[in-house]
Design a protein around this motif. Structure first.
Motif, mmCIF file in Angstrom:
data_model
loop_
_atom_site.group_PDB
_atom_site.id
_atom_site.type_symbol
_atom_site.label_atom_id
_atom_site.label_comp_id
_atom_site.label_asym_id
_atom_site.label_seq_id
_atom_site.Cartn_x
_atom_site.Cartn_y
_atom_site.Cartn_z
ATOM 1 N N GLU A 231 37.592 -1.772 53.219
ATOM 2 C CA GLU A 231 37.802 -1.908 51.943
ATOM 3 C C GLU A 231 39.343 -2.176 51.732
ATOM 4 O OE1 GLU A 231 39.292 3.004 51.998
ATOM 5 O OE2 GLU A 231 37.185 2.439 51.323
ATOM 6 N N HIS B 75 41.807 -2.801 58.377
ATOM 7 C CA HIS B 75 41.695 -1.356 57.867
ATOM 8 C C HIS B 75 42.141 -0.609 59.212
ATOM 9 C CE1 HIS B 75 40.531 2.458 56.661
ATOM 10 N NE2 HIS B 75 40.122 1.835 55.377
ATOM 11 N N GLY C 223 41.762 7.903 53.310
ATOM 12 C CA GLY C 223 41.116 8.249 51.972
ATOM 13 C C GLY C 223 42.210 8.138 50.720
ATOM 14 N N PRO D 88 35.047 4.148 57.932
ATOM 15 C CA PRO D 88 34.932 3.911 56.679
ATOM 16 C C PRO D 88 34.586 2.388 56.519
ATOM 17 C CG PRO D 88 37.404 4.036 56.702
ATOM 18 C CD PRO D 88 36.578 4.883 57.897
ATOM 19 N N ASP D 89 33.994 1.929 55.597
ATOM 20 C CA ASP D 89 33.469 0.496 55.273
ATOM 21 C C ASP D 89 35.043 -0.381 55.173
ATOM 22 O OD1 ASP D 89 30.806 1.160 55.398
ATOM 23 O OD2 ASP D 89 30.667 1.118 53.171
#
Length: 553
Positions: free
Chosen positions: A362, A368, A545, A359-360
């Motif tokens: 975030e 992350h 997520g 994922p980017d």
């Protein structure tokens, strides 16, 4: 006192060690105790053996479990009486659930004190029986080597598992004759071979099925080549069992996913399969997604040296109680007759590859977790052995690492915390020419991170990555989902890097991706020794997520 007695004799403790050494055991992990001095002395004196003193019995037991799981050969964990056995027991339970051939040698009170409530006495047979394949107490010196040999054979026979032998202190000093040999690894050649007619029947089922898949577990470790041949030859999709991702290359086009916690959309092909073949797989609660898979409309075939009953609603139609490698080889020989070997797994494979995309960035703070895993995977060798602790951080590791080589993953299927660092020490000892990464959360590291001192003292090469978010993340996630509030899950602002330096390791505190890249640059420049990466992560990113603050209330 020494182990030298009349000509041709030795102390019973030395005879037990001699028998295990002849069978191929090479490493003994322990916190030393006065109740098994002859065993300690005998291991230390044998130049072919390695005696590892750990900082805690749980660490010693995790080391022995990881060693045996990685190599396929038993390792020994040793501790003293009730107190040592109590600390060591977590490793036995881990080995029991993970089907690992671990041998525990436990000092016990003198024979004439048994049953009197002597100092540190515990009924070890009653205590350890539920978490071992076999446990016994030896009452005569001339039977020590015999019963240790029996324990070895039980540990490696059928479905492998842990065994424990309680050794009263006085018995170990008894002078005995040379031990009789035990079967050792040669005994594994006697595993049952599937009947040709049974393999023919299975091959016929695989050819006739509409959408057959394999679910591969620890019994198929090291079988990459025959598994690939079978999967490609019969056109099968492949899933790996919980924390057994290294049993099939994750970059293969037939690989459809890992049946771990939160299997999610990647399980669709398994749910829709008309035939599932369990290969060396116990089908535990996590792998079966809460005993829901395979479903009631799915035919199930079990191939295992010791198949167990299905816990899921699937329909058992064939069971091959047989050695997994030889059965796969027999199936592969029949591939030429597989007329319907072309099945299209493109869609299911695409679902899997989408799920593992990085994922980017975030996060609101720190690194992350998924991007930290990606950086480690990008910079470390492809055949790096990864040991992982329990905890929510591990979901990022298991989703985003990608295991392409056999025998590269060591993770506790029982969800035991504190596993990664001691397992990493053992892996580095067992495979000194390969890189080892031990991945832990701060909760797990603070349980057994002192084994960094063991790694430094032994001079092994080990990288430890600590994903530090200041929480017992798994518990926090469940509390947020259940009550919308947290209790007893906070971990203080611990300077993990300072602790590691105090234990003799090189250490870096990483608060952003640039700092992680710099630390990995340093690691590539000076790869030897023990390095600890204290990777600060955002506690709100509680799982892939999912955010703790918004998604779980």
């Amino acid at each position: 006192m020494t182990d030298h007695g009349p000509e041709g004799t030795r102390e019973a403790g030395a005879a037990a060690v001699e028998a295990l050494a002849q069978a191929g055991v090479r490493r003994f992990y322990t916190v030393p105790g006065e109740s098994f001095l002859p065993v300690l002395a005998a291991v230390e004196r044998d130049p072919a053996l390695t005696l590892v003193s750990a900082r805690h019995e749980s660490g010693a037991a995790f080391m022995a479990e990881a060693d045996a799981a990685l190599t396929g050969h038993p390792a020994v964990a040793m501790a003293t009486r009730g107190v040592g056995a109590g600390n060591l027991s977590i490793g036995l339970q881990t080995a029991y659930e993970g089907s690992t051939p671990l041998i525990a040698l436990l000092g016990q009170v003198e024979t004439d004190h048994l049953g009197k409530g002597a100092f540190q006495e515990v009924n070890l047979e009653a205590f350890l029986g539920p978490i071992t394949k076999w446990v016994t107490t030896v009452h005569r010196g001339d039977r020590v080597a015999e019963l240790v040999g029996r324990a070895y054979e039980i540990a490696v026979s059928g479905r492998p598992g842990p065994v424990a032998v309680a050794l009263p202190a006085d018995v170990l000093f008894t002078q005995v004759a040379a031990p009789l040999p035990i079967y050792g690894q040669a005994g594994r050649a006697g595993r049952p071979v599937a009947a040709e007619s049974d393999v023919d029947e299975l091959a016929k089922r695989l050819r006739a099925a509409r959408s057959p898949v394999l679910v591969v577990g620890s019994g198929a470790r090291g079988c990459h080549d025959p598994l690939i041949e079978v999967a490609e030859g019969y056109g099968l999709g492949v899933y790996t069992a919980f924390r057994r991702q290294d049993t099939f290359p994750n970059d293969h086009p037939h690989y459809l996913g890992h049946l771990g916690l939160g299997g999610g959309p990647t399980t669709r092909a398994l749910r829709e399969a008309d035939l599932v073949v369990l290969v060396g797989n116990r089908l535990d609660e996590i792998t079966s997604q809460g005993y829901s898979l395979p479903g009631a409309e799915t035919d199930v075939v079990q191939v295992d040296v010791e198949p167990g009953p299905l816990g899921s609603p699937g329909r058992p139609v064939q069971r091959l109680t047989a050695d997994v490698p030889s059965t796969l080889a027999a199936l592969a020989r029949r591939v030429g007759a597989a007329a319907s070997a072309s099945r299209d797994w493109t869609s299911a494979r695409a679902t899997y590859t989408k799920s593992v995309r990085i994922p980017d960035a975030e996060q609101r703070t720190g690194v992350h977790p998924a991007r930290a895993v990606a950086a480690l995977r990008r910079r470390l060798p492809a055949d790096t052995i990864v040991t992982n602790d329990a905890g929510n951080f591990a979901a990022f590791l298991q989703r985003h690492w990608g295991f392409s080589h056999p025998r590269t993953q060591l993770g506790p299927v029982n969800g035991a915390m504190g596993y990664a660092v001691p397992a990493g020490v053992a892996a580095a000892l067992a495979e000194p020419d390969r890189h080892v990464l031990a991945a832990a959360g701060d909760g797990g590291f603070l349980m057994t991170g002192m084994e960094v001192e063991t790694a430094v003292r032994l001079g092994v090469d080990l990288t430890v990555a600590v994903f530090r978010n200041g929480l017992y993340g798994t518990i926090a996630m469940h509390q947020a989902m259940t009550y919308g509030e947290l209790a007893a899950v906070d971990i203080g602002e611990v300077d993990v890097a300072a602790i590691a330096r105090g234990l003799g390791a090189r250490a870096f505190t990483v608060r952003d991706e640039a700092a992680l890249d710099a630390a990995l640059d340093s690691l590539s420049t000076t790869p030897s020794g023990v390095t600890v990466l204290d990777i600060v992560t955002d506690p709100d990113l509680i799982a892939p997520g999912a955010r703790l603050s918004t998604d779980l209330h």
